[in-house]
Design a protein around this motif. Structure first.
Motif, mmCIF file in Angstrom:
data_model
loop_
_atom_site.group_PDB
_atom_site.id
_atom_site.type_symbol
_atom_site.label_atom_id
_atom_site.label_comp_id
_atom_site.label_asym_id
_atom_site.label_seq_id
_atom_site.Cartn_x
_atom_site.Cartn_y
_atom_site.Cartn_z
ATOM 1 N N ASP A 366 108.130 -1.272 46.244
ATOM 2 C CA ASP A 366 107.011 -1.905 47.030
ATOM 3 C C ASP A 366 105.707 -1.787 46.718
ATOM 4 N N GLU A 367 105.290 -0.791 46.176
ATOM 5 C CA GLU A 367 104.099 -0.641 45.384
ATOM 6 C C GLU A 367 103.905 -1.623 44.334
ATOM 7 N N LEU A 368 104.938 -2.079 43.639
ATOM 8 C CA LEU A 368 104.716 -3.188 42.407
ATOM 9 C C LEU A 368 104.551 -4.657 43.268
ATOM 10 N N THR A 369 105.252 -4.774 44.440
ATOM 11 C CA THR A 369 105.202 -6.018 45.143
ATOM 12 C C THR A 369 103.631 -6.179 45.538
ATOM 13 N N GLU A 370 103.167 -5.008 46.186
ATOM 14 C CA GLU A 370 101.837 -5.181 46.730
ATOM 15 C C GLU A 370 100.984 -5.398 45.738
ATOM 16 N N VAL A 371 100.975 -4.582 44.630
ATOM 17 C CA VAL A 371 99.970 -4.672 43.538
ATOM 18 C C VAL A 371 100.091 -5.976 42.447
ATOM 19 N N MET A 383 97.927 -1.549 35.815
ATOM 20 C CA MET A 383 98.508 -0.107 35.806
ATOM 21 C C MET A 383 97.591 0.973 36.623
ATOM 22 N N VAL A 384 96.394 0.864 36.562
ATOM 23 C CA VAL A 384 95.601 1.774 37.281
ATOM 24 C C VAL A 384 95.959 1.692 38.828
ATOM 25 N N LYS A 385 96.425 0.886 39.460
ATOM 26 C CA LYS A 385 96.687 0.648 40.504
ATOM 27 C C LYS A 385 98.143 1.187 40.937
ATOM 28 N N LEU A 386 98.978 1.400 40.148
ATOM 29 C CA LEU A 386 100.321 1.766 40.592
ATOM 30 C C LEU A 386 100.433 3.542 40.621
ATOM 31 N N THR A 387 99.686 3.876 41.615
ATOM 32 C CA THR A 387 99.655 5.579 41.607
ATOM 33 C C THR A 387 100.974 6.113 41.979
ATOM 34 N N TYR A 388 101.979 5.490 42.498
ATOM 35 C CA TYR A 388 102.912 6.008 43.037
ATOM 36 C C TYR A 388 104.170 6.061 41.828
ATOM 37 N N LEU A 389 103.801 4.989 41.048
ATOM 38 C CA LEU A 389 104.887 5.220 39.679
ATOM 39 C C LEU A 389 104.199 5.890 38.736
ATOM 40 N N ASP A 390 103.008 6.081 38.809
ATOM 41 C CA ASP A 390 102.454 7.147 37.837
ATOM 42 C C ASP A 390 102.884 8.595 38.493
ATOM 43 N N ALA A 391 102.981 9.014 39.599
ATOM 44 C CA ALA A 391 103.519 10.030 40.110
ATOM 45 C C ALA A 391 105.065 10.292 39.785
ATOM 46 N N VAL A 392 105.687 9.252 39.749
ATOM 47 C CA VAL A 392 107.006 9.396 39.350
ATOM 48 C C VAL A 392 107.303 9.754 38.122
ATOM 49 N N ILE A 393 106.530 9.244 37.182
ATOM 50 C CA ILE A 393 106.590 9.485 35.655
ATOM 51 C C ILE A 393 106.321 11.016 35.368
ATOM 52 N N LYS A 394 105.057 11.555 36.196
ATOM 53 C CA LYS A 394 104.589 13.009 35.887
ATOM 54 C C LYS A 394 105.896 13.874 36.502
ATOM 55 N N GLU A 395 106.238 13.464 37.590
ATOM 56 C CA GLU A 395 107.308 14.327 38.101
ATOM 57 C C GLU A 395 108.283 14.329 37.173
ATOM 58 N N THR A 396 108.796 13.436 36.503
ATOM 59 C CA THR A 396 110.049 13.220 35.729
ATOM 60 C C THR A 396 109.700 14.186 34.369
ATOM 61 N N LEU A 397 108.353 13.970 33.945
ATOM 62 C CA LEU A 397 107.964 14.693 32.780
ATOM 63 C C LEU A 397 107.941 16.357 33.057
ATOM 64 N N ARG A 398 107.801 16.584 34.392
ATOM 65 C CA ARG A 398 107.634 17.981 34.828
ATOM 66 C C ARG A 398 109.054 18.559 34.730
ATOM 67 N N LEU A 399 110.055 17.742 35.416
ATOM 68 C CA LEU A 399 111.366 18.430 35.573
ATOM 69 C C LEU A 399 112.077 18.120 34.046
ATOM 70 N N HIS A 400 111.883 17.114 33.363
ATOM 71 C CA HIS A 400 112.495 16.824 32.034
ATOM 72 C C HIS A 400 111.441 16.746 30.981
ATOM 73 N N PRO A 401 110.554 17.839 30.282
ATOM 74 C CA PRO A 401 109.418 17.903 29.431
ATOM 75 C C PRO A 401 110.197 17.277 27.876
ATOM 76 N N ALA A 402 109.493 16.264 27.495
ATOM 77 C CA ALA A 402 109.944 15.500 26.278
ATOM 78 C C ALA A 402 110.429 16.728 25.366
ATOM 79 N N THR A 403 109.578 17.620 25.083
ATOM 80 C CA THR A 403 109.751 18.829 24.192
ATOM 81 C C THR A 403 109.684 20.062 24.978
#
Length: 540
Positions: A366-371, A383-403
């Motif tokens: 929905d955010e992508l459709t709007e932006v 990219m700078v307007k995709l705040t929810y996708l950015d939050a999804v990526i950060k939450e993934t990095l929290r739960l599954h840190p690369a290193t």
């Protein structure tokens, strides 16, 4: 008589510890010949030396930790689920603990306050590395940024950051990213309705972007100078990462390194030979082209690729900036291996979490459709307007840190952390996995909740917030963060805007981890794309 009894007791303990080590350690499972060779080697060659160097109690107050066995320390008690084991130990021993693994003391830091001490207050003291033998093999003896130390590291990092990761250079390379991401969308479109390996398509896209920046022909759309030499590179890189994460008895008991009992160094050398040959061919072709003043190194705007800049540094007499061929290849290895693996792994994890949470997928789209709009394709400017996708990526990095433990640090002098003495030469791990999953830091830490990264604007990848350290902190923070952030957002936004995704009904979906230096999914993510945008022309 007393001395004989004491020697007998020590020898008995040695035999027991060896037996436990060989029978319990997970890396000898199914390798009985290697196991027997280890026992014979230690008993016939190294027993006298090891007995003389047997544990000496330090007067300094070391961090608490479990007792180990003579010679091998706590090695026999570690399993492949190191993350869970370290969390258990943190609950038992507190925010910092230590383990004797072979001849080396390993210290694990688990709290935000103590991480700040290590990465900021005492950053310079804890900024060294103690590379594994496999890491030395693949990095030309530690000549790259990841595994080098102090003054030399500063020089190599400065070159990498100023010539590749600067905002100016990243902006100049935007056409590479645009071309490769659109090519990815087109390729996925040709597979509409069929199974797609998410890691594979993300890896190929990131590899093409990175090689274009490093040595590719600077005109967008033309084939890289390396031609088809990088075919099969994904398998080579997976092997490199696997070997870097494999426990190697030669690292823990250096006296055994000459024998390479598990064959890890020999196997890593094979991977090094493969990549070194590629680098040699690319460099020789560029040197020949420069000699003939051919095109390729400089585009129509005068921008030089990274290889051209480094070759010009090679000819300088200033030792602060000059490079030799091995140093150039070590930097190329850094970029090609580290950048492609991290981005493709995290794209896979983000897509897995989104597919596992249909509500979150709807909100992202929905955010992508709007932006972006349904009659448009994703551009980097969105990219700078995709705040929810950015939050999804950060939450993934929290739960599954690369290193999950970052790259281990090594102290160059004895220091005090949390009231405990950390001896010079100790190997120090920052338990990012534990910090990211600590209920003291995060409410319901096992829940996937991107909204927690929207409520406050304090979250970024700079390592200043000790609750969130996916790329590290301090002077040893990952230098490739700017490119990784751009590519993660761009690849994911394009995949999620251009396609609807579903999971195959005949394959079991899971989110379990396969731990090593990098946190991989135990099972590759396979998904099925379907056209989402109304106009077919948007896919070409």
């Amino acid at each position: 008589m007393g001395n004989l009894c004491q020697i007998s007791s020590i020898f008995t303990l040695l035999l027991l510890s060896l037996e436990m080590f060989i029978s319990w350690s997970w890396w000898f499972e199914g390798h009985s010949q290697v196991r027997d060779k280890v026992v014979r080697t230690i008993l016939t060659v190294f027993v006298p030396t090891l007995l003389l160097l047997w544990y000496k109690k330090s007067k300094a107050q070391l961090p608490p930790g479990p007792y180990g066995l003579p010679i091998v320390g706590y090695l026999p008690f570690l399993r492949s689920n190191v993350q869970e084991k370290f969390i258990e130990m943190a609950h038992k021993y507190g925010p910092i603990f230590c383990l004797q693994l072979g001849s080396k003391l390993h210290v694990v830091v688990n709290s935000m306050d103590l991480v700040k001490v290590v990465t900021h207050d005492l950053d310079q003291t804890f900024a060294n590395r103690n590379p594994k033998l496999s890491a030395l093999t693949i990095s030309y003896g530690g000549l790259n940024v990841v595994w080098s130390n102090k003054a030399y590291w500063r020089k190599m990092r400065r070159i990498l950051v100023s010539q590749v990761m600067s905002n100016t250079n990243l902006n100049a390379c935007q056409t590479f990213r645009t071309h490769e991401v659109r090519k990815m969308v087109n390729e996925v479109y040709t597979k509409t309705g069929t199974k797609v390996n998410i890691n594979e398509i993300a890896f190929e896209t990131e590899l093409n972007v990175v090689t274009s920046m490093l040595w590719g022909n600077s005109k967008s759309g033309e084939k890289n100078d390396c031609g088809d030499m990088l075919d099969g590179f994904r398998e080579v890189e997976f092997k490199i990462v696997q070997l870097l994460g494999a426990p190697n008895i030669s690292d823990f008991i250096p006296w055994l390194s000459w024998f390479d009992l598990q064959g890890i160094q020999r196997e890593m050398h094979k991977q090094w030979v493969h990549l070194d040959k590629i680098f040699d061919n690319i460099i020789e072709a560029r040197i020949t082209a420069n000699a003939k003043k051919m095109e390729g190194a400089v585009d129509e705007d005068g921008r030089k690729d990274f290889l051209q800049i480094m070759l010009e540094l090679k000819d300088q007499t200033d030792t602060l900036s000059s490079l030799n061929i091995d140093q150039i290849k070590a930097l190329l290895m850094d970029m090609v291996v580290a950048a492609t693996d991290t981005v493709s792994t995290m794209v896979e994890w983000v897509m897995a979490e989104i597919l596992n949470h249909p509500r979150i997928m709807r909100e992202v789209q929905d955010e992508l459709t709007e932006v972006v709009g349904m009659n448009n394709i994703v551009e980097e400017s969105h990219m700078v307007k995709l705040t929810y996708l950015d939050a999804v990526i950060k939450e993934t990095l929290r739960l599954h840190p690369a290193t999950p433990f970052l790259i281990p640090r090594c102290t160059d002098e004895t220091s005090v952390v949390g009231g405990y003495t950390i001896p010079k030469g100790s190997i120090v791990y920052i338990n990012v996995w534990g910090i990211h999953h600590d209920p003291k830091n995060w409410t319901n830490p096992l829940e996937f909740k991107p909204e927690r990264f929207i409520k406050s604007g304090k979250w970024d990848y700079k390592g200043n917030n000790m609750e969130f350290l996916p790329f590290g902190s301090g002077r040893r923070i990952c230098p490739g963060v700017p490119l990784a952030e751009k590519m993660l957002m761009y690849i994911l936004a394009s995949l999620l805007h251009s396609f609807e995704w579903s999971l195959p009904k005949d394959e079991e979906f899971e989110l379990s981890h396969k731990f090593a230096n990098v946190t991989r999914k135990s099972k590759p993510l396979i998904a099925i794309p379907f056209q989402r945008l109304p106009e077919t022309s948007l896919y070409f």
